[in-house]
Design a protein around this motif. Sequence first.
Motif, PDB file in Angstrom:
ATOM      1  N   GLU A 145       0.756  -1.327   0.016  1.00 48.46           N
ATOM      2  CA  GLU A 145      -0.272   0.074   0.026  1.00 48.46           C
ATOM      3  C   GLU A 145       0.784   1.365  -0.073  1.00 48.46           C
ATOM      4  OE1 GLU A 145      -3.223   0.715  -0.320  1.00 48.46           O
ATOM      5  OE2 GLU A 145      -3.552  -1.719  -0.494  1.00 48.46           O
ATOM      6  N   ALA A 146       1.948   1.255   0.555  1.00 47.91           N
ATOM      7  CA  ALA A 146       2.955   2.482   0.758  1.00 47.91           C
ATOM      8  C   ALA A 146       3.474   2.613  -0.656  1.00 47.91           C
ATOM      9  CB  ALA A 146       4.012   2.180   1.851  1.00 47.91           C
ATOM     10  N   ALA A 182       4.348   1.888  11.664  1.00 49.10           N
ATOM     11  CA  ALA A 182       4.928   3.551  11.794  1.00 49.10           C
ATOM     12  C   ALA A 182       6.106   3.614  10.848  1.00 49.10           C
ATOM     13  CB  ALA A 182       5.480   3.497  13.217  1.00 49.10           C
ATOM     14  N   HIS A 183       7.001   2.576  10.642  1.00 49.36           N
ATOM     15  CA  HIS A 183       7.922   2.471   9.807  1.00 49.36           C
ATOM     16  C   HIS A 183       7.731   2.508   8.415  1.00 49.36           C
ATOM     17  CE1 HIS A 183      12.047   1.949   8.133  1.00 49.36           C
ATOM     18  NE2 HIS A 183      11.830   1.065   7.572  1.00 49.36           N
ATOM     19  N   VAL A 184       6.705   2.063   7.999  1.00 44.72           N
ATOM     20  CA  VAL A 184       6.189   2.229   6.357  1.00 44.72           C
ATOM     21  C   VAL A 184       5.522   3.521   6.139  1.00 44.72           C
ATOM     22  CG1 VAL A 184       4.386   1.372   5.111  1.00 44.72           C
ATOM     23  CG2 VAL A 184       5.649  -0.187   6.156  1.00 44.72           C
ATOM     24  N   LEU A 214       0.732   8.047  -4.246  1.00 41.40           N
ATOM     25  CA  LEU A 214       0.917   7.823  -2.632  1.00 41.40           C
ATOM     26  C   LEU A 214      -0.310   8.062  -2.223  1.00 41.40           C
ATOM     27  CD1 LEU A 214       4.388   9.209  -2.037  1.00 41.40           C
ATOM     28  CD2 LEU A 214       3.794   6.791  -2.504  1.00 41.40           C
ATOM     29  N   ASP A 215      -0.831   7.314  -1.183  1.00 38.17           N
ATOM     30  CA  ASP A 215      -2.256   7.421  -0.574  1.00 38.17           C
ATOM     31  C   ASP A 215      -2.018   6.846   0.774  1.00 38.17           C
ATOM     32  OD1 ASP A 215      -4.738   7.568   0.318  1.00 38.17           O
ATOM     33  OD2 ASP A 215      -5.705   6.489  -1.152  1.00 38.17           O
ATOM     34  N   THR A 216      -2.020   7.775   1.801  1.00 40.82           N
ATOM     35  CA  THR A 216      -1.972   7.499   3.398  1.00 40.82           C
ATOM     36  C   THR A 216      -3.305   6.988   3.767  1.00 40.82           C
ATOM     37  OG1 THR A 216      -0.201   9.258   3.684  1.00 40.82           O
ATOM     38  CG2 THR A 216      -1.520   8.506   5.557  1.00 40.82           C
ATOM     39  N   GLN A 217      -4.276   7.424   3.353  1.00 43.78           N
ATOM     40  CA  GLN A 217      -5.487   7.054   3.788  1.00 43.78           C
ATOM     41  C   GLN A 217      -5.745   5.341   3.405  1.00 43.78           C
ATOM     42  OE1 GLN A 217      -7.325   9.327   5.466  1.00 43.78           O
ATOM     43  NE2 GLN A 217      -8.437   7.359   6.319  1.00 43.78           N
ATOM     44  N   GLN A 236       6.931   6.443   3.467  1.00 44.01           N
ATOM     45  CA  GLN A 236       5.746   7.064   2.786  1.00 44.01           C
ATOM     46  C   GLN A 236       5.857   8.440   2.760  1.00 44.01           C
ATOM     47  OE1 GLN A 236       1.624   7.074   2.895  1.00 44.01           O
ATOM     48  NE2 GLN A 236       1.626   5.705   1.246  1.00 44.01           N
ATOM     49  N   ARG A 237       6.178   9.025   3.745  1.00 48.04           N
ATOM     50  CA  ARG A 237       6.263  10.490   4.042  1.00 48.04           C
ATOM     51  C   ARG A 237       7.400  10.982   3.634  1.00 48.04           C
ATOM     52  NH1 ARG A 237       6.998  12.988  10.150  1.00 48.04           N
ATOM     53  NH2 ARG A 237       7.729  15.235   9.467  1.00 48.04           N
ATOM     54  N   GLU A 238       8.275  10.152   3.801  1.00 51.53           N
ATOM     55  CA  GLU A 238       9.781  10.932   3.184  1.00 51.53           C
ATOM     56  C   GLU A 238       9.749  10.780   1.548  1.00 51.53           C
ATOM     57  OE1 GLU A 238      12.586   7.994   4.923  1.00 51.53           O
ATOM     58  OE2 GLU A 238      12.496   8.851   6.912  1.00 51.53           O
ATOM     59  N   VAL A 239       9.230   9.782   1.066  1.00 49.50           N
ATOM     60  CA  VAL A 239       9.031   9.637  -0.342  1.00 49.50           C
ATOM     61  C   VAL A 239       8.418  10.881  -0.655  1.00 49.50           C
ATOM     62  CG1 VAL A 239       8.252   8.678  -2.416  1.00 49.50           C
ATOM     63  CG2 VAL A 239       9.366   7.375  -0.475  1.00 49.50           C
ATOM     64  N   SER A 240       7.058  11.138  -0.157  1.00 47.10           N
ATOM     65  CA  SER A 240       6.338  12.513  -0.466  1.00 47.10           C
ATOM     66  C   SER A 240       7.000  13.658  -0.257  1.00 47.10           C
ATOM     67  CB  SER A 240       4.882  12.274   0.235  1.00 47.10           C
ATOM     68  OG  SER A 240       4.346  13.380  -0.086  1.00 47.10           O
ATOM     69  N   GLU A 241       7.742  13.920   0.446  1.00 45.20           N
ATOM     70  CA  GLU A 241       8.325  15.257   0.928  1.00 45.20           C
ATOM     71  C   GLU A 241       9.586  15.305   0.086  1.00 45.20           C
ATOM     72  OE1 GLU A 241       9.868  14.923   5.023  1.00 45.20           O
ATOM     73  OE2 GLU A 241       7.727  15.595   5.589  1.00 45.20           O
ATOM     74  N   SER A 242      10.367  14.154  -0.378  1.00 46.85           N
ATOM     75  CA  SER A 242      11.494  14.328  -1.423  1.00 46.85           C
ATOM     76  C   SER A 242      10.794  14.668  -2.654  1.00 46.85           C
ATOM     77  CB  SER A 242      12.139  12.685  -1.467  1.00 46.85           C
ATOM     78  OG  SER A 242      11.156  11.973  -1.816  1.00 46.85           O
ATOM     79  N   ARG A 243       9.664  14.138  -3.367  1.00 45.51           N
ATOM     80  CA  ARG A 243       9.030  14.601  -4.448  1.00 45.51           C
ATOM     81  C   ARG A 243       8.653  16.119  -4.485  1.00 45.51           C
ATOM     82  NH1 ARG A 243       5.074   9.467  -5.942  1.00 45.51           N
ATOM     83  NH2 ARG A 243       6.666   8.043  -6.240  1.00 45.51           N
ATOM     84  N   VAL A 244       8.164  16.481  -3.299  1.00 42.69           N
ATOM     85  CA  VAL A 244       7.876  17.936  -3.189  1.00 42.69           C
ATOM     86  C   VAL A 244       9.055  18.897  -3.393  1.00 42.69           C
ATOM     87  CG1 VAL A 244       6.928  19.639  -1.808  1.00 42.69           C
ATOM     88  CG2 VAL A 244       5.692  17.735  -1.705  1.00 42.69           C
TER      89      VAL A 244
END
Length: 239
Positions: free
Chosen positions: A18-19, A161-163, A24-27, A167-175
Amino acid sequence: MTLQEQELAAAFARLTGEAAREPLDTQSLLTALVGGAVGLFGADGALAQYATGSSPVRTEGTSGDLRALVREAVVWSEGPGHDVRTTGCALIDVDVTTRPAHVRWPRWTSRAQALGIGRVTALPLLAKDGPSGALVLVGAPGSHLDEHALNLARSYSEAAAHVLSLQREVSESRVLAGQLEHALSSRVVVEQAKGIVSARYGIPMQEAFDRLRKYARSHQYKVADVARRITENPNELPF
């Protein structure tokens, strides 16, 4: 490996899948998280809260009633999920029918008991910069998580939590990559415009940039926007 441990490994794989899903979809990741928790640990239901930085708190539950409960918990700043998400400290096998629980979470316990919830276990979702969320397992009065199931639940919440962090790091790196690309593109356009102005007026590049910047400031434009206008219409300089 026991059957439950095999199911736990499969749940980890689902979370990872899912991650990595695009977009990317956190929900959807939270949906997989609570669904897996119920199947693995025999809870009557599960709910989750998750937030990073100043972003709004995301919530999920395994039923409509639980989804409503966790949303209300965020509004009330009450309940085991809220406390664990904000403190990072787990709450294990709490009897929410007791007076101490009612004093601590008056609105949450009243609503939870109306839904038949009697005991909860809330585990933190920890990120590198502190607690970011909580996974809450709910059960009927008299239900318990045995020690083995609790240990597996801890492993499950740590993996989740790790996953979520990845996912958050990937999203932030794309931004960040998008911002850098935009900045580089703007810089290239400004350099092109400087060259056009320099050639048109026979002036040094620095003086060309000064004229460009002065015009932008006097008209309350961004330098990059003026530069783009010049590169798109090099025969019609605005100054």
